[in-house]
Design a protein around this motif. Sequence first.
Motif, PDB file in Angstrom:
ATOM      1  N   SER A  43       0.827  -1.199   0.000  1.00 19.61           N
ATOM      2  CA  SER A  43       0.000   0.000   0.000  1.00 19.61           C
ATOM      3  C   SER A  43       0.871   1.262   0.000  1.00 19.61           C
ATOM      4  CB  SER A  43      -0.915  -0.022   1.224  1.00 19.61           C
ATOM      5  OG  SER A  43      -1.806   1.063   1.233  1.00 19.61           O
ATOM      6  N   PHE A  44       1.954   1.235   0.758  1.00 17.31           N
ATOM      7  CA  PHE A  44       2.893   2.361   0.811  1.00 17.31           C
ATOM      8  C   PHE A  44       3.517   2.602  -0.563  1.00 17.31           C
ATOM      9  CE2 PHE A  44       7.160   4.109   1.596  1.00 17.31           C
ATOM     10  CZ  PHE A  44       6.846   5.210   2.388  1.00 17.31           C
ATOM     11  N   ASP A  45       3.861   1.517  -1.255  1.00 15.01           N
ATOM     12  CA  ASP A  45       4.467   1.614  -2.581  1.00 15.01           C
ATOM     13  C   ASP A  45       3.467   2.151  -3.606  1.00 15.01           C
ATOM     14  OD1 ASP A  45       6.357   1.181  -4.697  1.00 15.01           O
ATOM     15  OD2 ASP A  45       5.300  -0.688  -5.177  1.00 15.01           O
ATOM     16  N   LEU A  46       2.223   1.685  -3.540  1.00 16.22           N
ATOM     17  CA  LEU A  46       1.204   2.094  -4.526  1.00 16.22           C
ATOM     18  C   LEU A  46       0.579   3.449  -4.207  1.00 16.22           C
ATOM     19  CD1 LEU A  46      -0.785  -1.281  -4.868  1.00 16.22           C
ATOM     20  CD2 LEU A  46       1.051  -0.447  -6.319  1.00 16.22           C
ATOM     21  N   ARG A  47       0.676   3.898  -2.951  1.00 18.41           N
ATOM     22  CA  ARG A  47      -0.015   5.090  -2.457  1.00 18.41           C
ATOM     23  C   ARG A  47      -1.527   4.932  -2.629  1.00 18.41           C
ATOM     24  NH1 ARG A  47       2.573   6.325   1.211  1.00 18.41           N
ATOM     25  NH2 ARG A  47       1.200   8.128   1.448  1.00 18.41           N
ATOM     26  N   ARG A  48      -1.987   3.710  -2.446  1.00 18.54           N
ATOM     27  CA  ARG A  48      -3.416   3.395  -2.534  1.00 18.54           C
ATOM     28  C   ARG A  48      -3.753   2.414  -1.415  1.00 18.54           C
ATOM     29  NH1 ARG A  48      -4.262   2.174  -9.070  1.00 18.54           N
ATOM     30  NH2 ARG A  48      -2.954   3.903  -9.794  1.00 18.54           N
ATOM     31  N   GLN A  49      -5.039   2.450  -1.009  1.00 16.20           N
ATOM     32  CA  GLN A  49      -5.483   1.449  -0.044  1.00 16.20           C
ATOM     33  C   GLN A  49      -5.530   0.073  -0.710  1.00 16.20           C
ATOM     34  OE1 GLN A  49      -9.063   2.231   2.142  1.00 16.20           O
ATOM     35  NE2 GLN A  49      -8.440   4.279   2.797  1.00 16.20           N
ATOM     36  N   VAL A  50      -5.145  -0.944   0.047  1.00 15.43           N
ATOM     37  CA  VAL A  50      -5.194  -2.325  -0.433  1.00 15.43           C
ATOM     38  C   VAL A  50      -5.982  -3.130   0.596  1.00 15.43           C
ATOM     39  CG1 VAL A  50      -3.866  -4.398  -1.005  1.00 15.43           C
ATOM     40  CG2 VAL A  50      -2.988  -2.140  -1.633  1.00 15.43           C
ATOM     41  N   GLY A  51      -6.888  -3.964   0.112  1.00 18.55           N
ATOM     42  CA  GLY A  51      -7.703  -4.758   1.032  1.00 18.55           C
ATOM     43  C   GLY A  51      -7.854  -6.193   0.569  1.00 18.55           C
ATOM     44  N   ILE A  52      -8.259  -7.060   1.486  1.00 12.26           N
ATOM     45  CA  ILE A  52      -8.534  -8.457   1.169  1.00 12.26           C
ATOM     46  C   ILE A  52      -9.829  -8.883   1.839  1.00 12.26           C
ATOM     47  CG2 ILE A  52      -6.130  -9.160   0.789  1.00 12.26           C
ATOM     48  CD1 ILE A  52      -6.051 -10.204   3.657  1.00 12.26           C
ATOM     49  N   LEU A  53     -10.520  -9.826   1.197  1.00 10.70           N
ATOM     50  CA  LEU A  53     -11.694 -10.472   1.790  1.00 10.70           C
ATOM     51  C   LEU A  53     -11.312 -11.910   2.096  1.00 10.70           C
ATOM     52  CD1 LEU A  53     -14.618  -9.134  -0.432  1.00 10.70           C
ATOM     53  CD2 LEU A  53     -14.253  -8.666   1.991  1.00 10.70           C
TER      54      LEU A  53
END
Length: 553
Positions: A43-53
């Motif tokens: 997430s830090f690398d992409l500068r986007r939120q990352v989530g999982i289900l």
Amino acid sequence: MLDGNLTGLKPSQIKALERIDRRRIPATQVVTAELARFLTELSFDLRRQVGILVDRQGEILHVIVGDDREILLPNLARFGLGRSGLRGLRCIHTHLKGESLTQDDLTDLALLRLDFMVAIAVGERGLPGRVHYAHLLPSNPEGKSVEVLSLPSVHEFDLDFLRFIASLESEMERKMAETFDLSDTREKAILISAGGEPRPELEDSLNELAELARTADVVVLDRVVQRTQKIHPRFLMGEGKMREVIIRALQQGATLLIFDQDLSPGQVRSISEMTDMKVIDRTQLILDIFARRAHTLDGKVQVEVAQLKYLMPRLLGKGTAMSRLMGGIGGRGPGETKLEIDRRRIRERLTRLEKQLEELARGRRQRRQRRIRAEVPIVSIVGYTNAGKSTLLNALTQSAVFTEDLLFATLDTATRRLRFPEEREVIITDTVGFIRKLPKSLLGAFKATLEELEDADLLLHVVDISAERFEEQIAAVERILQDLELAGIPRLLVFNKIDRLPPGEVGALCRRFDAIPVSALERATFTALLEELQRRFWPRDADPADLKPDPSL
């Protein structure tokens, strides 16, 4: 499965995301420290939120990429709700600014009935920081539906997940069992009404909707009334309020939302996208009752016509926009072909049914002509649904037309003979009951049945005098008679169910409305009605002394 905002990502970043769903979490843990670090660094690398289900076996089913503020969860309709109302999935995602769970996070938790909603802060150099998490609560006196908790580090997440979820589900099921019988397989509904009418009128209409639901064998769990001067074009009552209502319905174990107002195809689609619950409106509920109640060929055909006419615009919802592009880009392909096939089949079926209705109507007209030639007076019983029309017909003619304390118990026209002295007789016809907000499409579908009224010499307007707002019911029936162009036929107002009111009150109401009192359950009360029918059809033989009002009323 990889979902979400993948625009602008490098192939190496996409590959890193795809590697996430190869991992597993031990069933007893919410999330491992290793996986949490992998998510925050990515997430830090992409500068986007990352989530999982994640499911309860610890398998990662979806990997979701958002923007710097949120992630959008995919459609989870294929994952059903358990007996406790939980879906068996948890969402774990990152927050770039270390903020707590947002209102959108908590709304998704409640709407989607997730086991857990977890947010892991992305710290310096992408290391995992503080952990915020929430879960749903069983119903409680305080009305609190969600518990939000926080831990300084993912390493302190020592909760035994499976044991906790088993305990939570057990308590939720126990609370639900206190509210209603879990073994009851009937649909469980929340009734919803929104509009600019005064609140008492909205409440009255909702009470009637509750009776319709009872007739359709639906258990009503709760009601929601929202006064609004402007109907929302997508959600009827505003998106935020709609979400609150759906969350409230899910907490109570509802499977169905029933709206008192007619919903457009677009509104049904928008509300259905928020929830897995079925969404229907008043018209669809009435159609379902009609489908259950119709027994004769005539009734069944008329119900199917009404259902197909209701379905047509809902099929056209997608097809209309596409048809403007016919012959161009977007107008070809199986999607449009399927819509056109469905629409053509409905039109063809409607054409066949309407021809069948016309043949049935022709037979009825011939029977009516024979009755007219025989110069037998015809009386048609009309009135609000569940006013006691069929019960009165049975009592007058000693017949056995189906009766039940439900709305629309009678859909199929019933005709009987009422015999008077000196070999005289009257033909009495029972008809489908009327109701407020009866859609014109339904009136049109039942026009064949209501044609019986056109040849009537007298309309017997039966009213349930014990109903709280019987005057409004009288007005509703009068409006429908106007719409059917039957207002010119003589009418006789009959107040039924007088046994439920004090005699003095009945007398005053009868004088005020110029009505005749009866109780369909007590044949002794029919004298005044029979004398009035005799006076109207054979006036020369009527004895004026017999027509005096009963002094006891």
